[in-house]
Design a protein around this motif. Sequence first.
Motif, mmCIF file in Angstrom:
data_model
loop_
_atom_site.group_PDB
_atom_site.id
_atom_site.type_symbol
_atom_site.label_atom_id
_atom_site.label_comp_id
_atom_site.label_asym_id
_atom_site.label_seq_id
_atom_site.Cartn_x
_atom_site.Cartn_y
_atom_site.Cartn_z
ATOM 1 N N GLN A 4 0.705 -1.219 -0.017
ATOM 2 C CA GLN A 4 0.036 0.154 -0.050
ATOM 3 C C GLN A 4 1.077 1.089 -0.045
ATOM 4 O OE1 GLN A 4 -2.269 -0.656 3.502
ATOM 5 N NE2 GLN A 4 -3.608 -2.442 2.465
ATOM 6 N N ASN A 5 0.285 2.383 0.429
ATOM 7 C CA ASN A 5 1.106 3.745 0.096
ATOM 8 C C ASN A 5 2.092 3.706 1.186
ATOM 9 O OD1 ASN A 5 -0.288 4.318 -2.087
ATOM 10 N ND2 ASN A 5 -1.921 5.455 -0.850
ATOM 11 N N LYS A 6 3.121 4.093 0.999
ATOM 12 C CA LYS A 6 4.283 4.260 2.082
ATOM 13 C C LYS A 6 3.795 5.539 3.020
ATOM 14 C CE LYS A 6 7.977 1.925 -0.331
ATOM 15 N NZ LYS A 6 9.197 1.991 -0.803
ATOM 16 N N GLN A 7 4.134 5.567 4.137
ATOM 17 C CA GLN A 7 3.904 6.867 4.918
ATOM 18 C C GLN A 7 5.273 7.347 5.510
ATOM 19 O OE1 GLN A 7 2.009 5.713 8.672
ATOM 20 N NE2 GLN A 7 3.263 3.989 8.853
ATOM 21 N N GLU A 8 5.067 8.473 6.010
ATOM 22 C CA GLU A 8 6.236 9.350 6.602
ATOM 23 C C GLU A 8 6.992 8.644 7.602
ATOM 24 O OE1 GLU A 8 7.114 13.782 7.835
ATOM 25 O OE2 GLU A 8 5.233 12.948 8.594
ATOM 26 N N SER A 9 8.173 8.758 7.792
ATOM 27 C CA SER A 9 8.932 8.148 8.561
ATOM 28 C C SER A 9 8.448 8.263 10.254
ATOM 29 C CB SER A 9 10.302 8.472 8.609
ATOM 30 O OG SER A 9 11.204 8.244 7.336
ATOM 31 N N TYR A 10 8.720 7.543 11.073
ATOM 32 C CA TYR A 10 8.180 7.171 12.465
ATOM 33 C C TYR A 10 8.559 8.527 13.074
ATOM 34 C CZ TYR A 10 7.513 6.171 17.429
ATOM 35 O OH TYR A 10 7.240 6.265 18.724
ATOM 36 N N PHE A 11 10.120 8.980 13.053
ATOM 37 C CA PHE A 11 10.537 9.775 14.147
ATOM 38 C C PHE A 11 9.935 11.282 13.650
ATOM 39 C CE2 PHE A 11 13.372 6.371 14.971
ATOM 40 C CZ PHE A 11 13.123 6.390 16.468
ATOM 41 N N PRO A 12 9.797 11.618 12.387
ATOM 42 C CA PRO A 12 9.153 12.988 12.217
ATOM 43 C C PRO A 12 7.685 13.220 12.651
ATOM 44 C CG PRO A 12 10.279 12.285 10.232
ATOM 45 C CD PRO A 12 10.389 11.028 11.166
ATOM 46 N N ARG A 13 6.982 12.054 12.651
ATOM 47 C CA ARG A 13 5.635 11.942 13.095
ATOM 48 C C ARG A 13 5.713 12.000 14.676
ATOM 49 N NH1 ARG A 13 5.243 6.970 10.430
ATOM 50 N NH2 ARG A 13 4.536 5.804 12.206
ATOM 51 N N LEU A 14 6.625 11.497 15.028
ATOM 52 C CA LEU A 14 6.782 11.648 16.634
ATOM 53 C C LEU A 14 7.015 12.868 17.184
ATOM 54 C CD1 LEU A 14 7.113 10.207 19.511
ATOM 55 C CD2 LEU A 14 9.469 9.715 19.072
ATOM 56 N N TRP A 15 8.079 13.395 16.509
ATOM 57 C CA TRP A 15 8.491 14.850 16.639
ATOM 58 C C TRP A 15 7.184 15.792 16.672
ATOM 59 C CZ3 TRP A 15 12.409 12.489 17.699
ATOM 60 C CH2 TRP A 15 13.700 13.490 18.011
ATOM 61 N N GLN A 16 6.301 15.658 15.712
ATOM 62 C CA GLN A 16 5.190 16.612 15.631
ATOM 63 C C GLN A 16 4.440 16.460 16.940
ATOM 64 O OE1 GLN A 16 3.112 15.516 11.853
ATOM 65 N NE2 GLN A 16 4.678 16.217 10.740
ATOM 66 N N ARG A 17 4.246 15.363 17.372
ATOM 67 C CA ARG A 17 3.379 14.959 18.636
ATOM 68 C C ARG A 17 4.082 15.493 19.757
ATOM 69 N NH1 ARG A 17 -1.029 12.085 18.011
ATOM 70 N NH2 ARG A 17 -1.322 10.688 16.270
ATOM 71 N N LEU A 18 5.437 15.415 19.885
ATOM 72 C CA LEU A 18 6.036 15.782 21.109
ATOM 73 C C LEU A 18 6.176 17.364 21.183
ATOM 74 C CD1 LEU A 18 9.223 13.585 20.919
ATOM 75 C CD2 LEU A 18 7.596 13.394 22.586
ATOM 76 N N LEU A 19 6.402 18.022 19.984
ATOM 77 C CA LEU A 19 6.246 19.268 19.838
ATOM 78 C C LEU A 19 4.939 20.049 20.190
ATOM 79 C CD1 LEU A 19 9.066 20.288 17.217
ATOM 80 C CD2 LEU A 19 9.306 19.823 19.683
ATOM 81 N N GLY A 20 3.985 19.182 19.452
ATOM 82 C CA GLY A 20 2.702 19.593 19.532
ATOM 83 C C GLY A 20 2.075 19.724 21.275
ATOM 84 N N GLU A 21 2.460 18.827 21.791
ATOM 85 C CA GLU A 21 1.901 18.935 23.210
ATOM 86 C C GLU A 21 2.748 19.713 24.024
ATOM 87 O OE1 GLU A 21 1.614 15.189 25.593
ATOM 88 O OE2 GLU A 21 0.074 14.336 23.770
#
Length: 326
Positions: free
Chosen positions: A307-324
Amino acid sequence: MAPAVNEWNPKQVEAVPPVNPPESQSNVASQGDQARVLRGLMEQRRPGIIEKNKTSHCRTLAVCSGKGGVGKSVLSLNLALALAQSGASVCLIDVNLALGNIDLLCRLNGYWNLSHVVSGARSLKEIQLEGPLGVSVITGASGLTDLADCSEAVRKDVLGQMQELEATHDYLILDNGTGIHRSIRQFVTTADDVLVVTTPEPTAIADAYATIKSLSTIQSLEIQALINQCTSDDQSEKVFQQLKKTTELFLHTGLAQAGQIPHDMHVVQSVYDRKPFVLSHPHCPAAESIFRLAHDLLERHQIAGQQNKQESYFPRLWQRLLGEAA
């Protein structure tokens, strides 16, 4: 009028009488056969070179539990080794809050950890430990939450190192702390797969449900339940169905069944010996269940890779860490 339906009550868990664990079937595949089957799945799934920092072929599995003592870390380590036997490159990351013990379980000494990478005292390559079968072991991942207070230059440097780690592995297995503490919740909710481990004990089931409840707000997250230390298949099925029905009734979401790990004294002995049971006793009932779990995970990864590939794990994690943090 129909009686009111109350949310989860651990006292409602039906007691299941203990029985002797079933003996291993004589026709179970040998360790070599199991490894060959897993390697075959890996070869079918392995994609070409990915574009760095864009998308990732690496699959992330977060293993968590509602309470301690359910065998979460032991299962994380042995699952990592089962995947490594398939030929996969695996990194096992300890996200426990100052209580990590993955390194102790396989005779390693994890003094340096990710908090030292964030502080600049060590690089990510310098803190990586080489575990059995070449599995990379990294401790102190909870230190990444400190990045919210760091400069943009530090964040960029650490993120680059973490993305390089991800790009060189097929699997990241995150051994998370018990419960869903705010400091580690982002690690779980960002993962591709989430495995909630419980035992048949009423308190463990109740805490597992509380964990599932805290994760159920993430719509795209598929949560799987793994029942550990079961005395029979029937007991495992009863526990899962209780969790599933309660989750559907009160949280209006589904719950997938990852399987069960039987009660096995070889697991207890392996902890004392500090040698993973998939290596010391590869034919024991618990090891056979771990190999099946690894096989299922490889199949899921193979389907996801089509299926479609997704963005790497750590950039997604960064968004959550910085968002909170914001």
